[in-house]
Design a protein around this motif. Sequence first.
Motif, mmCIF file in Angstrom:
data_model
loop_
_atom_site.group_PDB
_atom_site.id
_atom_site.type_symbol
_atom_site.label_atom_id
_atom_site.label_comp_id
_atom_site.label_asym_id
_atom_site.label_seq_id
_atom_site.Cartn_x
_atom_site.Cartn_y
_atom_site.Cartn_z
ATOM 1 N N TRP A 14 -21.707 -44.004 -41.954
ATOM 2 C CA TRP A 14 -22.713 -44.011 -40.349
ATOM 3 C C TRP A 14 -21.881 -43.061 -39.361
ATOM 4 N N LYS A 15 -23.394 -42.726 -38.871
ATOM 5 C CA LYS A 15 -22.431 -41.883 -37.134
ATOM 6 C C LYS A 15 -23.049 -42.638 -36.275
ATOM 7 N N THR A 16 -22.570 -42.471 -35.070
ATOM 8 C CA THR A 16 -23.527 -42.588 -33.579
ATOM 9 C C THR A 16 -23.498 -42.313 -33.161
ATOM 10 N N TYR A 17 -24.985 -41.989 -32.800
ATOM 11 C CA TYR A 17 -25.684 -41.711 -31.808
ATOM 12 C C TYR A 17 -25.699 -42.234 -30.181
ATOM 13 N N SER A 18 -24.922 -41.482 -29.267
ATOM 14 C CA SER A 18 -25.042 -41.777 -27.609
ATOM 15 C C SER A 18 -25.789 -40.781 -27.189
ATOM 16 N N ASN A 19 -26.219 -42.159 -26.149
ATOM 17 C CA ASN A 19 -27.809 -41.167 -25.345
ATOM 18 C C ASN A 19 -26.414 -41.255 -23.598
ATOM 19 N N SER A 20 -25.889 -40.046 -23.215
ATOM 20 C CA SER A 20 -25.285 -40.302 -22.177
ATOM 21 C C SER A 20 -26.213 -40.865 -20.850
ATOM 22 N N LEU A 25 -32.750 -50.671 -43.978
ATOM 23 C CA LEU A 25 -32.055 -49.646 -42.963
ATOM 24 C C LEU A 25 -32.200 -49.908 -41.992
ATOM 25 N N PHE A 26 -33.524 -49.468 -41.602
ATOM 26 C CA PHE A 26 -34.683 -49.679 -40.317
ATOM 27 C C PHE A 26 -34.097 -50.783 -39.494
ATOM 28 N N TYR A 27 -34.187 -51.949 -40.114
ATOM 29 C CA TYR A 27 -33.672 -53.809 -39.373
ATOM 30 C C TYR A 27 -32.152 -53.364 -38.865
ATOM 31 N N TYR A 28 -31.453 -53.116 -40.283
ATOM 32 C CA TYR A 28 -30.390 -53.079 -39.667
ATOM 33 C C TYR A 28 -30.024 -51.978 -38.343
ATOM 34 N N ILE A 29 -30.551 -51.103 -38.653
ATOM 35 C CA ILE A 29 -29.925 -49.847 -37.541
ATOM 36 C C ILE A 29 -30.715 -50.463 -36.117
ATOM 37 N N ALA A 30 -31.934 -51.393 -35.900
ATOM 38 C CA ALA A 30 -32.448 -51.995 -34.680
ATOM 39 C C ALA A 30 -31.402 -52.812 -34.614
ATOM 40 N N GLN A 31 -30.790 -53.791 -35.121
ATOM 41 C CA GLN A 31 -29.695 -55.033 -34.799
ATOM 42 C C GLN A 31 -28.920 -54.879 -34.157
ATOM 43 N N GLN A 32 -27.915 -52.842 -34.466
ATOM 44 C CA GLN A 32 -26.632 -52.818 -34.249
ATOM 45 C C GLN A 32 -27.235 -51.703 -33.166
ATOM 46 N N TYR A 33 -28.200 -51.907 -31.988
ATOM 47 C CA TYR A 33 -28.984 -50.671 -30.849
ATOM 48 C C TYR A 33 -28.203 -51.590 -30.239
ATOM 49 N N ARG A 34 -27.545 -50.746 -29.427
ATOM 50 C CA ARG A 34 -26.443 -51.152 -28.457
ATOM 51 C C ARG A 34 -27.215 -50.477 -26.826
ATOM 52 N N ILE A 35 -27.024 -50.665 -25.916
ATOM 53 C CA ILE A 35 -26.867 -50.778 -24.943
ATOM 54 C C ILE A 35 -25.681 -50.956 -23.993
ATOM 55 N N SER A 36 -25.229 -49.468 -23.031
ATOM 56 C CA SER A 36 -23.824 -49.469 -22.318
ATOM 57 C C SER A 36 -24.353 -49.858 -21.228
ATOM 58 N N LYS A 37 -25.487 -49.671 -20.437
ATOM 59 C CA LYS A 37 -25.406 -50.360 -19.228
ATOM 60 C C LYS A 37 -25.671 -52.001 -18.958
ATOM 61 N N PHE A 38 -25.939 -52.780 -19.812
ATOM 62 C CA PHE A 38 -26.352 -54.219 -20.221
ATOM 63 C C PHE A 38 -25.248 -54.739 -19.541
#
Length: 172
Positions: A46-52, A159-172
């Motif tokens: 895996w890699k992680t995409y981060s949106n600043s 795969l899609f479901y797993y990625i949805a579970q791992q979605y993170r919001i840093s401003k949460f």
Amino acid sequence: MGTANKICSLGRRIYRFAASVSGVIALFIILWGCTTNNFNAGAIAWKTYSNSRYGFEFPYPSNWTSLAASENGDGIAFISPQNNSVEIRGWASHQLPNDRESLKKIKSNFQTTQGVSGVLIVEVDRQAGSMTLTLTQSQVKYYLQGRSKSQEFQNYYRLFYYIAQQYRISKF
């Protein structure tokens, strides 16, 4: 074409699977979505995409290729190296005042591992299948979508479901 809705109880969570196709494909996808097949995330690099700009991130398979990022910095899309019709897309936008009312009508049916509640919708028609997660925090709507051709959707659902579970919001 009718719309088929199926409520699947997996543990303590209830998910709504909506499919608008006819016949066996709809039934197969709906039933398949309710099975408890294990997805081995550890077998994938895996890699992680981060949106600043909007402060969100999600994992994606490291061998997937990114499409050009949007000019306004709202998100990105990745395509599978085996099949360029399979994509994962994540983006965010500031919600408009009239969006708030329409979103309240849809009950939350999904929770990320971070604890953020949202709406997960699975749609399949004759051409394409998609899983779309919508999360709303403050004045921002966050989206994650996995898409493929409908006949291949069952291969990518977990795969899609797993990625949805791992979605993170840093401003949460």
